[in-house]
Scaffold this active site. Structure first.
Site, PDB file in Angstrom:
ATOM      1  N   CYS A  27      74.355 -61.792  64.697  1.00  0.00           N
ATOM      2  CA  CYS A  27      74.133 -62.612  63.468  1.00  0.00           C
ATOM      3  C   CYS A  27      73.963 -61.822  62.235  1.00  0.00           C
ATOM      4  CB  CYS A  27      72.864 -63.592  63.479  1.00  0.00           C
ATOM      5  SG  CYS A  27      73.097 -64.857  64.751  1.00  0.00           S
ATOM      6  N   ARG A  80      80.243 -57.445  63.076  1.00  0.00           N
ATOM      7  CA  ARG A  80      79.297 -57.455  63.826  1.00  0.00           C
ATOM      8  C   ARG A  80      79.230 -58.522  65.047  1.00  0.00           C
ATOM      9  NH1 ARG A  80      74.285 -55.600  61.617  1.00  0.00           N
ATOM     10  NH2 ARG A  80      73.140 -57.094  62.912  1.00  0.00           N
ATOM     11  N   TRP A  84      76.183 -65.877  65.621  1.00  0.00           N
ATOM     12  CA  TRP A  84      76.538 -65.612  66.997  1.00  0.00           C
ATOM     13  C   TRP A  84      75.875 -66.562  67.822  1.00  0.00           C
ATOM     14  CZ3 TRP A  84      75.200 -63.440  71.720  1.00  0.00           C
ATOM     15  CH2 TRP A  84      76.219 -63.014  72.609  1.00  0.00           C
ATOM     16  N   ASN A 132      68.070 -64.596  61.920  1.00  0.00           N
ATOM     17  CA  ASN A 132      68.512 -63.745  63.142  1.00  0.00           C
ATOM     18  C   ASN A 132      67.486 -63.594  63.922  1.00  0.00           C
ATOM     19  OD1 ASN A 132      70.682 -63.342  61.446  1.00  0.00           O
ATOM     20  ND2 ASN A 132      70.375 -61.189  61.096  1.00  0.00           N
ATOM     21  N   GLY A 133      67.673 -63.425  65.387  1.00  0.00           N
ATOM     22  CA  GLY A 133      66.686 -63.318  66.278  1.00  0.00           C
ATOM     23  C   GLY A 133      66.595 -64.714  67.269  1.00  0.00           C
ATOM     24  N   GLU A 159      84.188 -45.175  80.340  1.00  0.00           N
ATOM     25  CA  GLU A 159      84.612 -45.520  79.015  1.00  0.00           C
ATOM     26  C   GLU A 159      85.818 -46.046  78.896  1.00  0.00           C
ATOM     27  OE1 GLU A 159      82.770 -46.265  76.599  1.00  0.00           O
ATOM     28  OE2 GLU A 159      83.955 -45.592  74.907  1.00  0.00           O
ATOM     29  N   LYS A 182      86.821 -49.808  77.501  1.00  0.00           N
ATOM     30  CA  LYS A 182      87.870 -50.076  76.161  1.00  0.00           C
ATOM     31  C   LYS A 182      88.957 -51.013  76.684  1.00  0.00           C
ATOM     32  CE  LYS A 182      85.864 -48.852  73.536  1.00  0.00           C
ATOM     33  NZ  LYS A 182      84.384 -48.085  73.735  1.00  0.00           N
ATOM     34  N   GLU A 225      87.680 -54.688  77.044  1.00  0.00           N
ATOM     35  CA  GLU A 225      87.080 -55.417  75.807  1.00  0.00           C
ATOM     36  C   GLU A 225      88.039 -55.622  74.799  1.00  0.00           C
ATOM     37  OE1 GLU A 225      83.833 -53.295  73.682  1.00  0.00           O
ATOM     38  OE2 GLU A 225      84.830 -51.516  74.100  1.00  0.00           O
ATOM     39  N   HIS A 237      85.540 -45.433 100.207  1.00  0.00           N
ATOM     40  CA  HIS A 237      84.387 -46.325 100.830  1.00  0.00           C
ATOM     41  C   HIS A 237      84.555 -47.457 100.520  1.00  0.00           C
ATOM     42  CE1 HIS A 237      82.334 -42.449 101.840  1.00  0.00           C
ATOM     43  NE2 HIS A 237      82.751 -41.969 100.633  1.00  0.00           N
ATOM     44  N   LYS A 256      79.178 -56.468  67.425  1.00  0.00           N
ATOM     45  CA  LYS A 256      79.056 -55.173  67.250  1.00  0.00           C
ATOM     46  C   LYS A 256      77.592 -54.591  67.384  1.00  0.00           C
ATOM     47  CE  LYS A 256      80.530 -51.072  65.847  1.00  0.00           C
ATOM     48  NZ  LYS A 256      81.114 -50.221  67.186  1.00  0.00           N
TER      49      LYS A 256
HETATM   50  C1  F6R Z   1      81.664 -50.597  73.625  1.00  0.00           C
HETATM   51  C2  F6R Z   1      80.637 -50.989  72.716  1.00  0.00           C
HETATM   52  C3  F6R Z   1      79.457 -51.548  73.361  1.00  0.00           C
HETATM   53  C4  F6R Z   1      78.190 -50.701  72.644  1.00  0.00           C
HETATM   54  C5  F6R Z   1      76.760 -51.348  73.113  1.00  0.00           C
HETATM   55  C6  F6R Z   1      75.644 -50.435  72.635  1.00  0.00           C
HETATM   56  O1  F6R Z   1      82.780 -50.658  72.703  1.00  0.00           O
HETATM   57  O2  F6R Z   1      80.613 -50.818  71.623  1.00  0.00           O
HETATM   58  O3  F6R Z   1      79.312 -51.138  74.914  1.00  0.00           O
HETATM   59  O4  F6R Z   1      78.354 -49.227  72.945  1.00  0.00           O
HETATM   60  O5  F6R Z   1      76.817 -52.622  72.985  1.00  0.00           O
HETATM   61  O6  F6R Z   1      75.684 -50.490  71.262  1.00  0.00           O
HETATM   62  P1  F6R Z   1      74.939 -49.497  70.597  1.00  0.00           P
HETATM   63  O7  F6R Z   1      75.632 -48.292  70.620  1.00  0.00           O
HETATM   64  O8  F6R Z   1      74.818 -49.835  69.010  1.00  0.00           O
HETATM   65  O9  F6R Z   1      73.451 -49.289  70.893  1.00  0.00           O
END
Ligand code: F6R
Length: 608
Positions: A2, A27, A73, A99-100, A481, A485, A488, A504, A603
């Site tokens: 949010c 976000r 959100w 927010n929260g 990683e 990617k 997502e 295994h 985000k």
């Molecule tokens: C993946 C991604 C998320 C963040 C995670 C932590 O592309 O962006 O997995 O890495 O939500 O977020 P931060 O780094 O903001 O604590």
């Protein structure tokens, strides 16, 4: 997640709010709304979907100069217009955005309903606006304070009152808010990025601050009484307003920004004359460094993956026992923390609730924790008090790319500085530092001549039912990683394993044509990883190998070969992750995904 924007000044407020909301879109959200003071009442417009839908619905005659806006959100209650913020009290004269999460909302709602309050949404937030109404007797700040005194949970809120034109009351507890200083106008936002078109002068509120905002300034007090003043901070150049430039998506732009973001992260920190590194924010003397017994790197998602590389560097280079842990798990396992243990909390946004919770747990137990954070002034940076800013600049795409490489680079610099005290001589230290300093240029060269085979990998992976990612040591972190990617951005199911784990169990899934991506730098684990490649090939897998340029054997065993420049093991993730970022981007594109705003994701993950 949010987002909140507020404006008080002389301009028409709605366009300012809409612009701020558009800047917060990155976000992640599912509905948006605004509330504008209009004479003796408050007008609200709320819409499900993108800010563009809200923009289209806002009538031009919405004239007021005091307003608040919100991107939601969904947590409590579905994605509906009724659940979108801002929420109104029964008289339509008070509007509130939040927010929260209000944890005791069920009890509060039941009590308010008994008293005759009618609810119009399923949200936890709506209790707040009714409470503010209930306690309002002419002083807006006192009403908000009394209402917040009854709630448990986290909040960043903004409230406007029809009887108080030109005033916004805002308060924070666990959910960030900044006040932006304009010229005869004042802004409010949950994220300074929303204000980048208007001001770089901001004041970060602290937990349990309540602020009265007017066009010509603001006054901050504490929830438990007493005024307080907070410094105005000026955001750095890299946070200035910026768009997508010539790039079709923020994600692609951010991938291509890595030469600059890495150079910014390393600048002035690697010191070749010392054969080491200097990180002012860590404030540890050589004696302190010599006495560290264990390092734990905490983070979530991509930041956790960067933490895995960081921990490997702390152990491999600095010879300090180290591990990385997922922050959400760490915080609830009642960890044992010794006086000589050290923690790093890695976070791009600096607002991730799970990581912030882990930081607080370390602190409650008397531990030392440093932030490895991108967003300046964010909650994790402030709560840690000390640490390393990674200086990626704003990362707008939901999928983290340039922040990952800067987090890794920052951790490598920290490891180098510790290593000079604990393990390395000046020549070895200098060699490592020189290699690090050369990385931005090598990343730039690779990106400028992206191998065509990345597109072949895109073809294979976007058609596969699922994709395996394999690697060993730090290349396992890169595999994790890469898989994250691709999940997502392209919504392709993926699994990442340390290569030797295949036998295994997971190898049972390999069938004719299963895509398997293997990260094989030319290091001590190379031959063992090549054996795993033979094992999966023997069962029909189609193998994409990310390998050191010039390693002809690795290229030959691959169905699709993607060379990256040679690097020492700990530095290699900064190069081997590049094709995986582009693979996810291009696969997402091929599959018609919403690249910068993938479904269900946010985000900044500010709820547990
Ligand atoms: C993946 C991604 C998320 C963040 C995670 C932590 O592309 O962006 O997995 O890495 O939500 O977020 P931060 O780094 O903001 O604590």
């Amino acid at each position: 997640m949010c987002g909140i924007v507020g404006y008080v000044g002389e301009r028409r407020a709605a366009p300012v709010i809409l612009d701020g909301l558009r800047r917060l879109e990155y976000r992640g959200y599912d509905s948006a709304g605004l509330a504008v003071l209009a004479g003796d009442h408050v007008d609200t417009v709320r819409r499900v979907g993108h800010v563009a839908a809200l923009l289209a619905a806002v009538p031009p005659e919405l004239e007021g100069t005091t307003a608040i806006g919100h991107t939601r959100w969904a947590t409590h209650g579905g994605v509906t217009e009724a659940n979108a913020h801002p929420h109104l009290d029964a008289t339509n004269r008070i509007a509130l955005a939040h927010n929260g999460i209000i944890e005791n909302h069920t009890t509060l709602r039941a009590r308010l309903e008994e008293e005759g309050f009618k609810f119009r949404s399923e949200t936890d937030t709506e209790v707040l606006v009714h409470l503010v109404h209930k306690f309002y007797t002419g002083d807006p700040e006192a009403a908000v304070k009394t209402a917040l005194g009854l709630v448990q949970g986290t909040y960043g809120i903004a409230v406007i009152f029809a009887e108080h034109p030109g005033v916004i009351i805002a308060a924070r507890n666990g959910s960030p808010l900044v006040v932006g200083k304009g010229n005869g106008e004042t802004f409010l936002a949950s994220d300074p990025h929303a204000l980048s078109a208007h001001t770089r002068e901001v004041v970060y509120l602290e937990d349990r601050d309540i602020v009265r905002i007017e066009a010509n300034g603001w006054t901050i007090s504490r929830m438990d009484g007493g005024g307080v003043s907070r410094n105005v901070e000026v955001l750095g150049e890299e946070w200035a307003e910026e768009g997508r430039g010539d790039f079709s998506h923020h994600m692609l732009k951010e991938i291509h920004e890595q030469p600059e973001s890495l150079a910014r992260c390393l600048r002035g920190r690697v010191v070749p004359e010392l054969g080491g590194a200097r990180l002012g924010g860590l404030e540890l003397s050589p004696r302190d460094i010599a006495s560290i017994r264990h390092i734990t790197v905490l983070g979530c998602g991509t930041s956790f993956h960067a933490g895995l590389v960081g921990a490997a560097a702390m152990e491999g280079l600095a010879r300090i026992p180290a591990s990385a842990e997922i922050a959400s798990e760490f915080r609830y396992r009642n960890p044992v923390i010794g006086p000589d243990d050290l923690f790093f909390a890695v976070s791009q946004s600096g607002e991730t609730a799970d990581t912030l919770g882990a930081v607080k747990e370390v602190q409650v137990k008397g531990g030392r924790v440093f932030g490895v954070v991108n967003v300046v002034g964010s909650s994790i940076a402030r709560t840690c008090g000390h640490g390393v800013y990674v200086h990626s600049g704003p990362e707008i795409a939901v999928a983290s790319t340039k922040a990952f490489t800067s987090q890794v680079a920052a951790m490598l610099v920290a490891a180098l500085s510790f290593a000079r005290t604990r393990a390395l001589g000046p020549h070895e230290g200098k060699a490592f530092g020189d290699e690090l300093l050369a990385i931005p240029e090598r990343v730039g060269e690779w990106l400028a001549s992206e191998p065509r085979s990345v597109m072949d990998a895109v073809d294979l992976c976007s058609k596969g039912r699922f994709v395996f990612f394999l690697g060993r040591g730090v290349s396992h972190a890169v595999a994790l990683e890469g898989a994250l990617k691709l999940k997502e951005i392209a919504y392709v199911p993926c699994m990442a394993y340390p290569a030797a784990e295949m036998k295994h169990g997971p190898i049972a899934l390999i069938d004719k044509g299963t895509p398997v991506i293997v990260i094989v730098p030319d290091d001590v684990m190379r031959d063992k990883t090549l054996s795993t490649i033979q094992e999966v090939k023997a069962r029909g897998a189609r193998v994409i190998v990310v390998h050191t340029a010039g390693d002809t054997h690795a290229a030959k065993v691959a169905d699709i070969s993607i060379p990256v420049p040679r690097a020492s093991t700990l530095i290699s993730p900064l190069l081997s992750v590049l094709p995986l970022q582009l693979l996810a981007y291009r696969a997402g594109l091929a599959l018609g995904r919403d690249i910068d705003r993938p479904r269900n994701l946010a985000k900044s993950v500010t709820v547990e």
